[in-house]
Design an enzyme around this catalytic site. Structure first.
Site, PDB file in Angstrom:
ATOM      1  N   ILE A 203      28.041  37.467 -16.376  1.00  0.00           N
ATOM      2  CA  ILE A 203      27.668  36.387 -15.473  1.00  0.00           C
ATOM      3  C   ILE A 203      28.267  36.590 -14.080  1.00  0.00           C
ATOM      4  O   ILE A 203      27.629  36.288 -13.068  1.00  0.00           O
ATOM      5  CB  ILE A 203      28.078  35.025 -16.075  1.00  0.00           C
ATOM      6  CG1 ILE A 203      27.417  33.874 -15.330  1.00  0.00           C
ATOM      7  CG2 ILE A 203      29.598  34.871 -16.123  1.00  0.00           C
ATOM      8  CD1 ILE A 203      27.569  32.537 -16.048  1.00  0.00           C
TER       9      ILE A 203
ATOM     10  N   LYS B 291      42.674  30.438 -17.596  1.00  0.00           N
ATOM     11  CA  LYS B 291      43.633  30.685 -18.677  1.00  0.00           C
ATOM     12  C   LYS B 291      44.946  31.212 -18.110  1.00  0.00           C
ATOM     13  O   LYS B 291      45.955  31.236 -18.814  1.00  0.00           O
ATOM     14  CB  LYS B 291      43.039  31.649 -19.705  1.00  0.00           C
ATOM     15  CG  LYS B 291      41.999  31.002 -20.607  1.00  0.00           C
ATOM     16  CD  LYS B 291      41.591  31.877 -21.775  1.00  0.00           C
ATOM     17  CE  LYS B 291      40.784  33.078 -21.361  1.00  0.00           C
ATOM     18  NZ  LYS B 291      39.470  32.724 -20.788  1.00  0.00           N
TER      19      LYS B 291
ATOM     20  N   TYR C  83      45.300  38.173 -19.015  1.00  0.00           N
ATOM     21  CA  TYR C  83      45.111  38.102 -17.562  1.00  0.00           C
ATOM     22  C   TYR C  83      46.326  38.677 -16.829  1.00  0.00           C
ATOM     23  O   TYR C  83      46.188  39.370 -15.812  1.00  0.00           O
ATOM     24  CB  TYR C  83      44.900  36.660 -17.119  1.00  0.00           C
ATOM     25  CG  TYR C  83      43.540  36.079 -17.404  1.00  0.00           C
ATOM     26  CD1 TYR C  83      42.472  36.871 -17.820  1.00  0.00           C
ATOM     27  CD2 TYR C  83      43.311  34.718 -17.252  1.00  0.00           C
ATOM     28  CE1 TYR C  83      41.226  36.319 -18.073  1.00  0.00           C
ATOM     29  CE2 TYR C  83      42.068  34.159 -17.499  1.00  0.00           C
ATOM     30  CZ  TYR C  83      41.032  34.961 -17.913  1.00  0.00           C
ATOM     31  OH  TYR C  83      39.801  34.406 -18.154  1.00  0.00           O
TER      32      TYR C  83
END
Length: 354
Positions: free
Chosen positions: A13, A113, A145
């Site tokens: 996306i 997150k 992350y």
């Protein structure tokens, strides 16, 4: 100076919308994925698995980008494996480039997150107070992350390019086959409710129904990535990126219902798992697709109910501060209802929903 982009994760996306923006802005764009589409000219498709360093080097042997945009991740069974696999993919990309010293800038897309914790401990424990700000310290938890960031920082230091990290909230935008796609998931859910007469119930928690929140339009994120990668104020910084407004789901939900010709059901006062409601709906969706001549009969390539449940089921308010970007010169803004209705209109025009 001409700009050449390598977009890793071009089928996702983020990658799809970013590549379209870069092409529109006149960049030469290479799109890297395990299974890239071959009909996206002028985007140049590159097929490789970021975990296979040897094959990746062969694929990138003649690619000399000025800018890298890393928009890829792979979900694993544990956060320890998430950390290992996803940081390895970042490291491999820079190791595989034939001339990493020619890079001007590399941008990494992560998400909230960073503040809310990984899937294993999502929105639990002691969380930072909203609005989330970039100055907040990392949580004392494993988080892929953080490992991706560290891999980016190390490569930038080694090869001398600048970097930026982009932390969107839930991304609303067009993509098919994406693992985290709330907008299309809600479109499929609403379409099924309209076809069957099932009540269009907001599936999330009371905190999400009543509290303030925000989202990130994929077009806003694309604009932000391009800005930070080309503006001096974007260098070597981490940024939150959201639409620029806030809303409550109890205000937006009836508007989504109205777009689909539905009435929003009375909120039951508790979360109602969308994954449970859509379980076993594969056959129903195939029937709907056949009846309406839709392009995608596989509900699994459109809806990611598990991720929508995770986002809308949070027990805490989620509001993101954009002041850092605004002070640095980024003025982008998208009205959140437009994020949803623009997406729904495109899905209908492309015959992905009835």
């Amino acid at each position: 100076m001409s700009k050449t982009a390598l977009v890793a994760g071009v089928t996702g996306i983020v990658g799809q919308n970013l590549a379209a923006r870069l092409v529109a802005d006149g960049w030469v764009v290479y799109g890297l994925a395990r299974n890239p589409r071959l009909d996206t000219a002028p985007i140049i498709p590159l097929a490789a698995d970021l975990l296979g360093l040897g094959a990746l080097k062969a694929t990138l042997a003649n690619v000399r980008p000025t800018h890298v945009f890393f928009c890829s991740w792979l979900r694993q069974a544990t956060e320890a494996e998430n950390c290992r696999v996803n940081s390895t993919m970042v490291r491999h990309l820079f190791e595989a480039l034939p001339a990493p010293g020619e890079l001007v800038h590399a941008a990494l897309t992560t998400g909230l997150k960073h503040y809310l914790g990984p899937f294993e401990a999502y929105a639990s424990g002691t969380l930072p107070q909203t609005p989330f700000r970039e100055t907040m310290p990392r949580l004392a938890l494993q988080n892929f992350y953080y490992d991706q960031e560290d891999a980016l920082y190390a490569a930038a230091k080694r090869h001398g390019f600048s970097w930026s990290v982009h932390r969107p909230h839930t991304i609303i935008g067009h993509a098919v086959g994406n693992a985290m796609n709330m907008g299309t998931t809600l479109a499929v859910y609403a379409s099924i409710c309209r076809e069957t007469g099932l009540p269009f119930i907001f599936p999330g928690s009371p905190a999400q129904w009543q509290g303030l929140t925000d989202v990130t339009d994929a077009r806003q994120l694309a604009a932000h990535l391009v800005w930070a990668s080309t503006a001096p104020a974007g260098r070597n910084e981490a940024f939150n990126v959201v639409n620029g407004d806030v809303f409550r789901w109890q205000w937006l939900w009836p508007q989504i219902a109205e777009w689909f010709g539905l009435e929003a059901a009375i909120y039951p006062g508790h979360a109602t798992s969308l994954e449970d409601r859509l379980s076993g709906a594969g056959g129903l969706w195939r029937d709907i697709a056949e009846r309406h001549g839709l392009q995608e009969p596989d509900i699994g390539r459109l809806a990611s109910a598990w991720h929508t449940d995770a986002d809308l089921g949070r027990p805490v308010e989620c509001v993101t501060d954009m002041s850092k970007s605004r002070k640095a010169g980024f003025g982008g803004y998208i009205y959140t209802p437009d994020s949803f209705t623009d997406l729904f209109a495109r899905l209908r025009a492309e015959r992905l929903i009835p």
